[in-house]
Design a protein around this motif. Structure first.
Motif, PDB file in Angstrom:
ATOM      1  N   ALA A 173       0.719  -1.181   0.040  1.00 36.17           N
ATOM      2  CA  ALA A 173       0.051  -0.006   0.063  1.00 36.17           C
ATOM      3  C   ALA A 173       0.830   1.290   0.104  1.00 36.17           C
ATOM      4  O   ALA A 173       0.794   2.181  -0.564  1.00 36.17           O
ATOM      5  CB  ALA A 173      -0.883   0.161   1.195  1.00 36.17           C
ATOM      6  N   VAL A 174       2.040   1.217   0.915  1.00 34.75           N
ATOM      7  CA  VAL A 174       2.875   2.313   0.840  1.00 34.75           C
ATOM      8  C   VAL A 174       3.463   2.623  -0.459  1.00 34.75           C
ATOM      9  O   VAL A 174       3.626   3.725  -1.050  1.00 34.75           O
ATOM     10  CB  VAL A 174       3.878   2.225   1.998  1.00 34.75           C
ATOM     11  CG1 VAL A 174       4.684   3.459   1.984  1.00 34.75           C
ATOM     12  CG2 VAL A 174       3.034   2.299   3.223  1.00 34.75           C
ATOM     13  N   ALA A 175       3.967   1.458  -0.814  1.00 31.05           N
ATOM     14  CA  ALA A 175       4.785   1.533  -2.208  1.00 31.05           C
ATOM     15  C   ALA A 175       3.753   2.042  -3.238  1.00 31.05           C
ATOM     16  O   ALA A 175       4.399   2.574  -4.324  1.00 31.05           O
ATOM     17  CB  ALA A 175       5.271   0.086  -2.628  1.00 31.05           C
ATOM     18  N   ASP A 176       2.511   1.560  -3.445  1.00 31.49           N
ATOM     19  CA  ASP A 176       1.492   2.067  -4.333  1.00 31.49           C
ATOM     20  C   ASP A 176       1.550   3.519  -4.256  1.00 31.49           C
ATOM     21  O   ASP A 176       1.412   4.390  -5.093  1.00 31.49           O
ATOM     22  CB  ASP A 176       0.283   1.269  -4.323  1.00 31.49           C
ATOM     23  CG  ASP A 176      -0.697   1.675  -5.523  1.00 31.49           C
ATOM     24  OD1 ASP A 176      -0.320   1.335  -6.391  1.00 31.49           O
ATOM     25  OD2 ASP A 176      -1.832   2.164  -5.130  1.00 31.49           O
ATOM     26  N   ARG A 177       1.471   3.944  -2.958  1.00 28.36           N
ATOM     27  CA  ARG A 177       1.245   5.487  -2.678  1.00 28.36           C
ATOM     28  C   ARG A 177       2.680   6.341  -3.211  1.00 28.36           C
ATOM     29  O   ARG A 177       2.575   7.429  -3.918  1.00 28.36           O
ATOM     30  CB  ARG A 177       1.132   5.802  -1.386  1.00 28.36           C
ATOM     31  CG  ARG A 177       0.641   7.265  -1.020  1.00 28.36           C
ATOM     32  CD  ARG A 177       0.405   7.501   0.383  1.00 28.36           C
ATOM     33  NE  ARG A 177       1.671   7.279   1.037  1.00 28.36           N
ATOM     34  CZ  ARG A 177       1.667   6.448   2.359  1.00 28.36           C
ATOM     35  NH1 ARG A 177       0.647   6.170   2.891  1.00 28.36           N
ATOM     36  NH2 ARG A 177       2.914   6.455   2.914  1.00 28.36           N
ATOM     37  N   GLU A 178       3.809   5.828  -2.815  1.00 31.73           N
ATOM     38  CA  GLU A 178       4.883   6.505  -3.062  1.00 31.73           C
ATOM     39  C   GLU A 178       5.581   6.268  -4.404  1.00 31.73           C
ATOM     40  O   GLU A 178       6.335   6.943  -4.884  1.00 31.73           O
ATOM     41  CB  GLU A 178       5.982   6.018  -1.915  1.00 31.73           C
ATOM     42  CG  GLU A 178       5.767   6.336  -0.442  1.00 31.73           C
ATOM     43  CD  GLU A 178       5.594   7.719  -0.199  1.00 31.73           C
ATOM     44  OE1 GLU A 178       6.345   8.552  -1.104  1.00 31.73           O
ATOM     45  OE2 GLU A 178       4.883   8.399   0.658  1.00 31.73           O
ATOM     46  N   LYS A 179       5.342   5.232  -5.022  1.00 25.19           N
ATOM     47  CA  LYS A 179       5.648   4.978  -6.301  1.00 25.19           C
ATOM     48  C   LYS A 179       7.164   5.004  -6.549  1.00 25.19           C
ATOM     49  O   LYS A 179       7.562   5.861  -7.386  1.00 25.19           O
ATOM     50  CB  LYS A 179       4.954   5.833  -7.387  1.00 25.19           C
ATOM     51  CG  LYS A 179       3.547   5.635  -7.488  1.00 25.19           C
ATOM     52  CD  LYS A 179       2.943   6.611  -8.618  1.00 25.19           C
ATOM     53  CE  LYS A 179       1.430   6.135  -8.806  1.00 25.19           C
ATOM     54  NZ  LYS A 179       0.750   5.912  -7.781  1.00 25.19           N
ATOM     55  N   PRO A 180       8.105   4.152  -5.960  1.00 21.74           N
ATOM     56  CA  PRO A 180       9.293   4.196  -5.796  1.00 21.74           C
ATOM     57  C   PRO A 180       9.928   3.330  -7.001  1.00 21.74           C
ATOM     58  O   PRO A 180       9.075   2.625  -7.697  1.00 21.74           O
ATOM     59  CB  PRO A 180      10.007   3.521  -4.473  1.00 21.74           C
ATOM     60  CG  PRO A 180       8.790   2.618  -4.315  1.00 21.74           C
ATOM     61  CD  PRO A 180       7.516   3.075  -4.877  1.00 21.74           C
ATOM     62  N   GLU A 181      10.918   4.005  -7.635  1.00 18.74           N
ATOM     63  CA  GLU A 181      11.630   3.196  -8.874  1.00 18.74           C
ATOM     64  C   GLU A 181      12.429   1.827  -8.486  1.00 18.74           C
ATOM     65  O   GLU A 181      12.555   0.926  -9.241  1.00 18.74           O
ATOM     66  CB  GLU A 181      12.780   4.072  -9.603  1.00 18.74           C
ATOM     67  CG  GLU A 181      12.302   5.284  -9.939  1.00 18.74           C
ATOM     68  CD  GLU A 181      13.185   6.091 -10.525  1.00 18.74           C
ATOM     69  OE1 GLU A 181      13.753   5.544 -12.049  1.00 18.74           O
ATOM     70  OE2 GLU A 181      13.298   7.321 -10.340  1.00 18.74           O
ATOM     71  N   ILE A 182      12.857   1.962  -7.173  1.00 16.02           N
ATOM     72  CA  ILE A 182      13.718   0.856  -6.305  1.00 16.02           C
ATOM     73  C   ILE A 182      13.019   0.503  -5.053  1.00 16.02           C
ATOM     74  O   ILE A 182      12.784   1.404  -4.222  1.00 16.02           O
ATOM     75  CB  ILE A 182      15.197   1.033  -6.186  1.00 16.02           C
ATOM     76  CG1 ILE A 182      15.657   1.331  -7.594  1.00 16.02           C
ATOM     77  CG2 ILE A 182      16.029  -0.025  -5.532  1.00 16.02           C
ATOM     78  CD1 ILE A 182      17.195   1.718  -7.686  1.00 16.02           C
ATOM     79  N   LEU A 183      12.674  -0.774  -4.898  1.00 16.64           N
ATOM     80  CA  LEU A 183      12.090  -1.182  -3.577  1.00 16.64           C
ATOM     81  C   LEU A 183      13.049  -2.113  -2.788  1.00 16.64           C
ATOM     82  O   LEU A 183      13.351  -3.216  -3.607  1.00 16.64           O
ATOM     83  CB  LEU A 183      10.713  -1.824  -3.687  1.00 16.64           C
ATOM     84  CG  LEU A 183      10.199  -2.132  -2.732  1.00 16.64           C
ATOM     85  CD1 LEU A 183       9.939  -1.301  -1.536  1.00 16.64           C
ATOM     86  CD2 LEU A 183       8.717  -2.854  -2.962  1.00 16.64           C
ATOM     87  N   VAL A 184      13.646  -1.920  -1.701  1.00 15.56           N
ATOM     88  CA  VAL A 184      14.415  -2.712  -0.993  1.00 15.56           C
ATOM     89  C   VAL A 184      13.804  -3.348   0.147  1.00 15.56           C
ATOM     90  O   VAL A 184      13.102  -2.433   0.888  1.00 15.56           O
ATOM     91  CB  VAL A 184      15.864  -2.044  -0.488  1.00 15.56           C
ATOM     92  CG1 VAL A 184      16.693  -3.125   0.185  1.00 15.56           C
ATOM     93  CG2 VAL A 184      16.351  -1.316  -1.735  1.00 15.56           C
TER      94      VAL A 184
END
Length: 456
Positions: A163-174
């Protein structure tokens, strides 16, 4: 209410069984079966159903292979040339990369250094499930890394992370680490086979759909393999292993699976107070030899991925006080050492059946190819005869069971690399001998093991 279906999966080979059993029938390992819950099939609603009863999306078009776009996928540099080398040129958008290693090897340090540097121009979300945000911040401060721009999240729930990644839309997720992540609808504890597989599947699905680079940290088991490797290896695009003991300042990053580059590529790092620093010339650190040459020491040229590396192999042969002499090998296959000693006895006329043989590859390097055969045998002969070999000598070649010396790939590049480091003499298979040797270097081609012994 329908009963939830479950299966039992072997963590070593990935074989599935309907009921639990003590030994896996596929890999013969004991106590490796873990229970996982299977998702129930959902009937299609309003979808077209064929004669076989399958309900699915029939709107997709079939594409001819010749019409597929061949444009190269753009890559993102990790800011480490050695890291990019192992990855095959850099990070590919939409890819899932698993980084494993022993505790203290430097997995979190490497990814934190990469994330802090890339965060200056790209959006990165770093999720930590093992450490608090203050611990990560203290490490970044100790390593003197730029901390502005890096988005941090301390969370272990996969639903919350997505949910957070969908909101922040990062290019790289670690994700540090995959063993601490869990899904709410799975009852098993974090780190189990079901949680690891389903969590990795959900994160990988998100990465593919959003074109995000996914970096996963994985733990290793007691025998040095990634925990549940067969469970994850089909989902991820690249599997990397960071090796290095606590007593060594050098770390080696090896690619075990890579859909976007060559496998068995090797990257070398040095662990310093400022974190991991890449080693531009690995051969130099593996060739720190004493001025006085000792018996049983010899330099060989091994091929790692796309480049040659010079490493030193040491052999110690001593009279055994036991009825069954020992064969100990560090860095090479112990079974291959036993086979080479039999070839030495049969075709070289040197008997080692009553001798203890110890073999070590300097620097903690693991040699996985057969080009080290000839160097191993000549190092054993040197220790057995208690006669030191010339310091400027380099050797490579595969030894067959009939005593023949077989050629190895990229022989010309190996000889050129040895000449760059000042070696003046080389014993190589005849098929690898160049038409014109490098200036100042003598190349001795051999066909049989007896020819190599005579050349000494």
């Amino acid at each position: 209410m329908a009963k939830a279906k479950s299966a039992f999966v072997c963590t070593e080979c990935g074989a599935e069984y309907r009921k639990w059993q003590g030994q896996c029938s596929s890999c013969q390992e004991w106590n490796t079966l873990s229970e996982i819950r299977l998702a129930s099939a959902r009937p299609g609603s309003g979808a077209a159903t064929g004669r076989s009863g399958y309900a699915g999306d029939l709107s997709r078009d079939v594409v001819d292979l010749s019409n597929v776009d061949l444009s190269e996928v753009p890559r993102l540099s990790s800011t480490f040339a050695e890291f990019d080398r192992v990855l095959g040129g850099g990070l590919v958008p939409g890819s899932a990369v698993l980084l494993g290693g022993n505790p203290g090897a430097g997995k979190s340090t490497l990814l934190l250094q990469t994330a802090c540097k890339l965060a200056q121009q790209r959006r990165i979300l770093y999720v930590t499930g093992e450490e608090s945000l203050s611990q990560v911040a203290m490490r970044a401060h100790r390593l003197q890394l730029p901390t502005s721009g890096l988005q941090m999240l301390a969370e272990t729930s996969v639903e919350t992370i997505l949910a957070v990644a969908d909101r922040e839309k990062p290019e790289i997720l670690v994700i540090d680490s995959i063993q601490t992540m869990h899904l709410e609808d799975i009852s098993s504890a974090p780190g189990g086979v079901a949680q690891v597989r389903e969590s990795a599947a959900a994160l990988t699905r998100f990465a593919k759909q959003t074109n995000t680079v996914l970096l996963l940290v994985g733990h290793v088991t007691k025998d040095g393999t990634l925990a549940g490797p067969k469970v994850l290896e089909h989902m991820i695009d690249a599997s990397l292993l960071l090796e290095g003991g606590a007593d060594s300042r050098f770390r080696t990053l090896r690619g075990q699976k890579n859909r976007f580059g060559a496998v068995n590529e090797l990257g070398v790092f040095a662990m310093l107070e400022q974190g991991l620093k890449e080693v531009k010339n690995p051969s130099a650190i593996f060739l720190s030899r004493p001025e006085q040459q000792a018996p049983g020491s010899l330099v060989m040229v091994v091929w790692e991925g796309t480049r040659p590396i010079l490493v030193e192999v040491q052999a110690l042969v001593d009279e055994s006080a036991l009825g069954n002499p020992r064969r100990v090998a560090v860095g090479v296959d112990q079974n291959r050492l036993a086979m080479l000693l039999a070839v030495l006895n049969r075709h070289g006329g040197l008997f080692t059946g009553d001798q203890d043989v110890f073999l070590n590859v300097v620097g903690g390097v693991k040699v996985l190819e057969t080009s080290a055969d000839l160097a191993v045998l000549l190092a054993v002969v040197s220790s057995l005869q208690n006669r030191a070999l010339p310091k400027e000598l380099v050797v490579f070649g595969e030894v067959g069971l009939s005593g023949e010396i077989r050629p190895v790939p990229s022989g010309q590049e190996r000889i050129s690399e040895a000449a760059k480091h000042g070696f003046l003499r080389a014993i190589v298979p005849r098929a690898n001998a160049p038409k014109q040797a490098p200036k100042g270097m003598e190349v001795i081609p051999v066909d049989k093991l007896s020819d190599a012994l005579d050349a000494l």
